[in-house]
Enzyme design. Structure first.
Site, mmCIF file in Angstrom:
data_model
loop_
_atom_site.group_PDB
_atom_site.id
_atom_site.type_symbol
_atom_site.label_atom_id
_atom_site.label_comp_id
_atom_site.label_asym_id
_atom_site.label_seq_id
_atom_site.Cartn_x
_atom_site.Cartn_y
_atom_site.Cartn_z
ATOM 1 N N GLN A 102 -23.709 -27.281 18.065
ATOM 2 C CA GLN A 102 -24.025 -28.698 18.197
ATOM 3 C C GLN A 102 -23.272 -29.222 19.422
ATOM 4 O O GLN A 102 -22.157 -28.785 19.720
ATOM 5 C CB GLN A 102 -23.599 -29.487 16.954
ATOM 6 C CG GLN A 102 -24.497 -29.240 15.744
ATOM 7 C CD GLN A 102 -25.806 -30.012 15.832
ATOM 8 O OE1 GLN A 102 -26.503 -29.926 16.849
ATOM 9 N NE2 GLN A 102 -26.147 -30.736 14.785
ATOM 10 N N SER A 103 -23.876 -30.160 20.131
ATOM 11 C CA SER A 103 -23.316 -30.580 21.417
ATOM 12 C C SER A 103 -22.012 -31.342 21.276
ATOM 13 O O SER A 103 -21.120 -31.208 22.118
ATOM 14 C CB SER A 103 -24.336 -31.436 22.179
ATOM 15 O OG SER A 103 -25.506 -30.686 22.445
ATOM 16 N N THR A 104 -21.864 -32.153 20.242
ATOM 17 C CA THR A 104 -20.664 -32.974 20.087
ATOM 18 C C THR A 104 -20.181 -32.908 18.651
ATOM 19 O O THR A 104 -20.918 -32.519 17.737
ATOM 20 C CB THR A 104 -20.937 -34.446 20.460
ATOM 21 O OG1 THR A 104 -21.924 -34.971 19.570
ATOM 22 C CG2 THR A 104 -21.432 -34.568 21.899
ATOM 23 N N GLN A 122 -22.203 -35.142 16.403
ATOM 24 C CA GLN A 122 -23.451 -34.557 15.898
ATOM 25 C C GLN A 122 -23.193 -33.627 14.725
ATOM 26 O O GLN A 122 -24.018 -33.514 13.816
ATOM 27 C CB GLN A 122 -24.157 -33.799 17.019
ATOM 28 C CG GLN A 122 -24.721 -34.687 18.117
ATOM 29 C CD GLN A 122 -25.450 -33.884 19.178
ATOM 30 O OE1 GLN A 122 -25.523 -32.659 19.110
ATOM 31 N NE2 GLN A 122 -25.979 -34.582 20.175
ATOM 32 N N GLN A 131 -19.441 -28.219 20.890
ATOM 33 C CA GLN A 131 -19.273 -27.880 22.297
ATOM 34 C C GLN A 131 -20.590 -28.097 23.041
ATOM 35 O O GLN A 131 -21.661 -27.773 22.542
ATOM 36 C CB GLN A 131 -18.846 -26.412 22.456
ATOM 37 C CG GLN A 131 -17.488 -26.095 21.856
ATOM 38 C CD GLN A 131 -16.354 -26.685 22.669
ATOM 39 O OE1 GLN A 131 -16.498 -26.898 23.863
ATOM 40 N NE2 GLN A 131 -15.239 -26.978 22.008
#
Length: 679
Positions: free
Chosen positions: A24-26, A29, A66
């Site tokens: 997941q990007s953040t 999220q 990340q």
């Protein structure tokens, strides 16, 4: 479709592990978009449906939270690439291409490795073999579209941000001293201590001209400076500590303090290792600059003047003609001298003689750049500095009394401002101690866990308040002692004579240079055959030119003064060298090397200038030495000295050992000897 899958999946693939990559990007999220995370974990079921056993499925989820923009920041992706390279992976499963990478270079590198290792790639749409051209072409298009999607999202976000920034409506953290009001408009901090401290800093910098000196003066007065906490649970709170040089420079360079809205002051550049470097943008590169956008602590004109001052004082920036800040050393025109030949700013070099530093102004930048030892000009600075000093004494004297009284008033105002800031700090600590007391009194006494903590906090605040109160009283007493009525009268009396102020030993070289910079803009020097051409340009634009005599060389500077030579020649008629040295020292004469005289130094000066000694003068009159007199009278030296002791022969002493006898005939000597025998 099933036939196609069976053709792509072989026993070799099934003999290896299946890797499920979850990302997941953040962090936000991860906690909010839980459905996407669940769908990625469900890829285990898809791997099992394709024929992989449960113990042969490896889930890599260390990259949760990340971003996929850079592979070097993701430990899980690096592990995945390493296992594929070692031939451990039979298939890699991801929810979509963007889960694996949002960078085309990272994505195509993974495809290349999978093709060489014979590893399959699967997502929600199907199964792909990177070794096949059609599958690889399709995966490449998906990677390009994923990167384009990232670009579009970024462009949308930044576009809106830039649009608001150009209107001056983009909201970001304000520097210390400012707060947002209810309408999101920047206002001065309502805390009066914060306002007065920041205003005092800008006033101190305008007076001293350097950020380091301004910080030193505030710290010497024990004035604490506000600072905002930028991270952590106490983000946005104001704390008080000693001001440091880096914070001072940030405040001076920030146009917010001049009431201007500015955006784009920093530029970011991506480095080959994936990290970013930041550098300051020039004024022309700023995205937005809106003057008078809100209230400020200084005017925009003062901000521009501060930038010029900082640029002139910078050691690593600026042009060749830049000024350097006043520093230690007796060179009065340090940083103000311009070469009259090439136009570059001249530097200072000191040579020490008799423990005294003498300045030389040199133009050597062109020689340094060409790696040549030649210098454009090399001018002794002692004579030039003396001329500037005498000129200032003549110019400034009529204005000194008014200036001294203005300085006295300014010192008084500074004392009041510093005392007021320290008093406000004590009031703040008194309020915090009172607040801690009320918290302690409101707690249930039986709840000892909470009561003990609040009591300890109350005691700590009381200690801080007591220390601040004691320090305030001590500092206030020292300030009053420094500016009592007697000393103010002494300052006024001293100000009546600028000559006295300039010659005062307590007026150091740096203060003298600051006085010079208040009056003189620059000084141009040009060496000529008959002297030095000096062109002085004052702050108001007026110019003054003068031709100084040629500076004396080293030999001329060490030459014995003419009056000393004349005095030695006069005294040599009647006195020996030792007596001449004693009388010269008594009269206050010194040699060309500024040393006292002795017999040897007097004799050397006589030899150097061809002066006759007392011995030579009496020899010219016919006087004889001891040996010559004994030989002339045909007696021994013993008999000669006996005759001298009995007074039958007269002699004089020219030096400690040299005796000269008055000439007389043999007949006169016989008469004298006969008379002595009869007696």
């Amino acid at each position: 479709m099933v036939v196609d899958l069976q053709q792509k999946i072989s026993a070799t693939h099934l003999a290896r592990n299946a890797y499920v990559y979850v990302r997941q990007s953040t962090v936000r999220q991860v906690f909010e978009n839980t459905e996407s995370t669940k769908r990625q974990y469900d890829l285990r079921e898809k791997a099992m449906s394709l024929g992989w056993p449960t113990d042969g499925i490896i889930v890599i989820d260390s990259d949760l939270g990340q971003s996929g923009a850079q592979a070097t920041d993701r430990e899980g992706f690096q592990r995945l690439v390493a296992d594929v390279s070692l031939g451990k992976a039979g298939i890699v499963l991801g929810l979509e291409v963007s889960r694996l990478a949002r960078n085309s270079s990272d994505w195509h590198r993974l495809l290349e490795i999978c093709a060489l290792a014979g590893t399959l790639i699967a997502d929600e749409d199907g199964l792909y073999n990177p070794a096949h051209f059609n599958d690889r072409l399709l995966l490449g298009l998906k990677g390009t579209m994923s990167e384009a999607e990232l670009h579009v999202l970024k462009a949308r976000l930044l576009g809106g941000q830039m649009s608001k920034a150009k209107r001056g409506e983009l909201k970001f953290d304000l520097p210390v001293g400012f707060v947002y009001d209810s309408h999101n408009r920047p206002q001065l901090d309502p805390d009066q201590q914060v306002q007065k401290t920041i205003k005092l800093f800008f006033e101190t910098f305008a007076r001293t001209g350097t950020a380091y000196t301004a910080c030193s003066q505030l710290n010497k007065q024990n004035i604490l400076f506000p600072r905002k906490i930028r991270k952590g649970p106490h983000r946005g709170e104001v704390v008080w500590s000693r001001i440091v040089h880096s914070n001072a420079l940030r405040m001076l360079h920030n146009p917010r303090y001049a009431g201007a809205y500015a955006y784009g002051l920093m530029r970011r550049k991506k480095l080959p290792n994936g990290q970013f470097s930041y550098h300051k943008a020039t004024r022309e590169e700023w995205i937005t600059f809106i003057p008078d956008a809100h209230v400020g602590y200084i005017s925009l004109e003062q901000y521009e003047e501060n930038q010029k001052t900082l640029q002139a004082a910078a050691q690593a920036h600026g042009l060749d003609r830049r000024k350097s800040p006043p520093r230690e050393g007796p060179a009065l025109l340090q940083g103000l001298v311009i070469c009259g030949k090439c136009g570059d700013r001249m530097t200072v070099r000191y040579h020490v003689r008799r423990n005294i530093a003498f300045p030389d102004y040199m133009c050597q930048r062109a020689g340094i750049e060409r790696c040549e030892p030649e210098r454009c000009q090399d001018i002794p600075g002692t004579g030039v500095d003396k001329f500037i000093s005498d000129m200032l004494l003549q110019m400034v004297s009529p204005l000194v009394i008014d200036t001294a009284m203005a300085v006295q008033d300014e010192l008084q105002m500074r004392r009041f401002d510093a005392d007021d800031l320290r008093r406000k700090h004590v009031e703040r600590l008194r309020y915090e101690a009172e607040l801690a007391r009320r918290r302690y009194l409101r707690v249930d006494p039986d709840n000892r866990l909470v009561a003990a903590s609040l009591e300890a906090d109350w005691n700590q605040q009381l200690r801080k308040f007591a220390e601040a109160q004691e320090q305030y009283e001590k500092q206030r007493g020292e300030t009053e002692l420094q500016l009592n009525d007697k000393q103010r009268a002494e300052i006024a009396a001293l100000g009546s004579s600028f000559n006295t102020l300039w010659s005062d030993p307590t007026t150091n070289d740096r203060d003298k240079k600051r006085i010079v910079r208040l009056i003189i803009e620059d000084v141009t020097l040009r060496r000529q055959d008959d002297g030095i051409q000096v062109d002085v340009r004052f702050k108001g634009g007026a110019c003054h030119s003068v031709q100084l005599p040629r500076p004396l060389g080293g030999g001329e500077l060490r030459k014995t003064p003419d009056e000393v030579i004349t005095e030695i020649e006069r005294l040599s008629v009647d006195f020996p060298d030792a007596e001449i040295a004693r009388q010269l020292n008594q009269l206050g004469f010194v040699s060309g090397m500024s040393k006292h005289f002795d017999a040897l130094r007097v004799r050397n000066i006589r030899y150097a200038y061809g002066l006759k000694s007392r011995y030579d003068r009496y020899k010219e009159q016919g006087y004889l030495t001891s040996e010559e007199m004994a030989k002339y009278l045909k007696i021994s030296l013993y008999e000669l000295f006996q005759l001298r002791d009995r007074g039958q022969l007269s002699c004089i002493s020219t030096n400690r050992k040299d005796l000269l006898f008055a000439p007389l005939s043999i007949k006169e000597f016989r008469k004298t000897q006969a008379a002595a025998t009869k007696a």
